[in-house]
Design an enzyme around this catalytic site. Structure first.
Site, PDB file in Angstrom:
ATOM      1  N   ARG A  80       0.839  -1.194   0.000  1.00  0.00           N
ATOM      2  CA  ARG A  80       0.000   0.000   0.000  1.00  0.00           C
ATOM      3  C   ARG A  80       0.871   1.240   0.000  1.00  0.00           C
ATOM      4  O   ARG A  80       2.080   1.158   0.133  1.00  0.00           O
ATOM      5  CB  ARG A  80      -1.009  -0.013   1.173  1.00  0.00           C
ATOM      6  CG  ARG A  80      -0.448  -0.565   2.440  1.00  0.00           C
ATOM      7  CD  ARG A  80      -0.114   0.300   3.601  1.00  0.00           C
ATOM      8  NE  ARG A  80      -0.259   1.686   3.505  1.00  0.00           N
ATOM      9  CZ  ARG A  80       0.714   2.539   3.724  1.00  0.00           C
ATOM     10  NH1 ARG A  80       1.955   2.094   3.999  1.00  0.00           N
ATOM     11  NH2 ARG A  80       0.522   3.821   3.687  1.00  0.00           N
ATOM     12  N   ALA A  88       0.711   5.068  -2.305  1.00  0.00           N
ATOM     13  CA  ALA A  88       0.623   5.279  -3.758  1.00  0.00           C
ATOM     14  C   ALA A  88       1.889   4.885  -4.533  1.00  0.00           C
ATOM     15  O   ALA A  88       1.807   4.129  -5.509  1.00  0.00           O
ATOM     16  CB  ALA A  88       0.237   6.741  -4.030  1.00  0.00           C
ATOM     17  N   ASP A 110      -2.162  10.831  -2.664  1.00  0.00           N
ATOM     18  CA  ASP A 110      -2.500   9.752  -3.603  1.00  0.00           C
ATOM     19  C   ASP A 110      -2.787  10.257  -5.001  1.00  0.00           C
ATOM     20  O   ASP A 110      -2.664   9.510  -5.972  1.00  0.00           O
ATOM     21  CB  ASP A 110      -3.693   8.949  -3.080  1.00  0.00           C
ATOM     22  CG  ASP A 110      -3.233   8.005  -2.000  1.00  0.00           C
ATOM     23  OD1 ASP A 110      -3.029   8.452  -0.869  1.00  0.00           O
ATOM     24  OD2 ASP A 110      -3.012   6.821  -2.316  1.00  0.00           O
ATOM     25  N   ASN A 136      -5.740  12.367  -0.243  1.00  0.00           N
ATOM     26  CA  ASN A 136      -4.874  11.564   0.627  1.00  0.00           C
ATOM     27  C   ASN A 136      -5.781  10.811   1.596  1.00  0.00           C
ATOM     28  O   ASN A 136      -7.009  10.979   1.588  1.00  0.00           O
ATOM     29  CB  ASN A 136      -3.857  12.450   1.353  1.00  0.00           C
ATOM     30  CG  ASN A 136      -2.780  11.618   2.053  1.00  0.00           C
ATOM     31  OD1 ASN A 136      -2.197  10.720   1.460  1.00  0.00           O
ATOM     32  ND2 ASN A 136      -2.532  11.885   3.322  1.00  0.00           N
ATOM     33  N   LYS A 137      -5.193   9.997   2.439  1.00  0.00           N
ATOM     34  CA  LYS A 137      -5.945   9.152   3.370  1.00  0.00           C
ATOM     35  C   LYS A 137      -7.044   9.925   4.100  1.00  0.00           C
ATOM     36  O   LYS A 137      -6.835  11.053   4.524  1.00  0.00           O
ATOM     37  CB  LYS A 137      -4.962   8.535   4.368  1.00  0.00           C
ATOM     38  CG  LYS A 137      -5.540   7.647   5.437  1.00  0.00           C
ATOM     39  CD  LYS A 137      -6.392   6.530   4.922  1.00  0.00           C
ATOM     40  CE  LYS A 137      -5.707   5.623   3.941  1.00  0.00           C
ATOM     41  NZ  LYS A 137      -6.638   4.729   3.200  1.00  0.00           N
TER      42      LYS A 137
END
Ligand code: MRU
Length: 345
Positions: A45, A47, A234, A244-245
């Protein structure tokens, strides 16, 4: 730090990040489908790491579909890999890069040489990622004050890349210069990449780290006098809007409210030059079971309805700078991203 992935004799061994920090085990992926599964399950995991793993999977895929209608079949392998996780653009970027090598090969090329070319390109993605991360580390470290207290979200470290890291790469480089007083790591619900992976990486390198839950971020910034936030990305649109997360947007809002800078660290491979803004960025929705459980244990009434977006988008106006291998991009991002693009090979 352990290698995120190892390519050997046509197989890809990936460090199983779902088992860390408890166990350090590698999964041997001997088909492109198994790499896709590893990406979907978050065994590999982050990116840039997903992009590199997919590049090696394309080499396997090419061998798998050798023969008639090769390009048509390889395009299917490519699209299938890309569908594994829709937000991290490095995945599509790497798959297209590898596919294009096959699509533009001169007809006289032997299959063995084509595979060798594809393999070299996958290695190049892997090695370039480490090199660009170190470059970003140098640029980013300059932004941090002495005795910096930094907050980060998710894991954008060596584990999320091919080595060194993006946001954690900046922190690593700043630590080498003696500039880090404390890193505050958000735990990052629901899959706890912060608690499991960021804490693990920083402790392993003896970089001071304090774990907090996501809901503690705003208060901790205020109470502990945090200087800035540095996170990964990402996918970044042309106007600077950044996926992003999940939880990153909230952290950026908290930084703005407290008047501290919020930085993104990401290589040029994380920019989507076809996305104008947030509206063009797909957000991965994951199985709600992930938020109903902590580890294996169900913590909610089983029948509860859920909503589980894996990423959010931080609007460009909340971002103070985007740290890339070409330097730190400043607002207005429409201009600075175009300038970076002009320098790209
Ligand atoms: O779901 P994940 O763990 O793949 O999400 C990872 C992130 O959001 C990272 O911050 C991002 O990919 C950058 S990694 C250098």
């Amino acid at each position: 730090m352990y290698a995120t992935m190892i390519w050997e004799k046509g197989e890809l061994a990936v460090l199983d990040q779902t088992k860390l920090p408890e166990k350090t085990v590698y999964i041997t992926c001997d088909t492109s489908r198994r790499v896709k599964e590893a990406i979907q399950k978050l065994e590999v995991r982050g990116a840039p790491a997903i992009g590199a793993a997919a590049a090696f999977a394309m080499v396997m895929g090419a061998e798998e579909v050798a023969g008639s209608n090769f390009l048509e079949k390889l395009a299917k392998v490519r699209d299938d890999l890309i569908s594994a996780r829709p937000t991290a653009v490095n995945l599509a970027w790497a798959c297209h890069k590898l596919y294009n090598i096959a699509a533009t090969a001169e007809p006289s090329l032997t299959f063995d040489i084509l595979i060798k070319r594809m393999e070299d390109a996958a290695y190049k993605i892997y090695n370039d990622d480490i090199r660009t991360n170190k470059k970003m580390g140098e640029y980013g470290a300059e932004l941090l004050p002495h005795n910096a207290k930094v907050i980060t979200h998710c894991n954008a470290g060596a584990l999320a890349t091919c080595g060194w890291g993006t946001a954690l790469g900046v922190i690593r480089s700043a630590h080498k210069q003696g500039k880090i007083s404390m890193v505050y790591a958000d735990e990052t619900r629901p899959l706890l990449q912060g608690a499991r992976l960021t804490v693990y990486e920083l402790l392993k390198e003896k970089i001071p780290v304090t774990l907090i839950t996501d809901s503690m971020a705003a208060w901790t910034i205020r109470q502990k006098g945090i200087d800035c936030a540095v996170v990964g990305a990402d996918r970044i649109a042309l106007n600077g809007d950044t996926a992003n997360k999940i939880g990153t947007y909230g952290l950026a809002l908290a930084c703005r409210a407290q008047g501290i800078p919020f930085y993104i660290a990401a290589p040029s491979s994380t920019f989507d030059f076809t996305a104008q803004s947030a509206k063009d960025i797909p957000i991965e929705l994951r199985d709600g079971e992930e938020i109903k459980r902590i580890g294996e244990k169900l913590i909610t009434p089983a029948e509860v309805q859920t909503y589980n977006p894996s990423f959010d988008i931080t609007p460009a106006e909340l971002i103070a700078g985007i740290i890339t291998e070409f330097g730190v991009l400043k607002p207005p991002f429409g201009e600075s991203i175009a300038q970076m693009r002009a320098k790209m090979p």
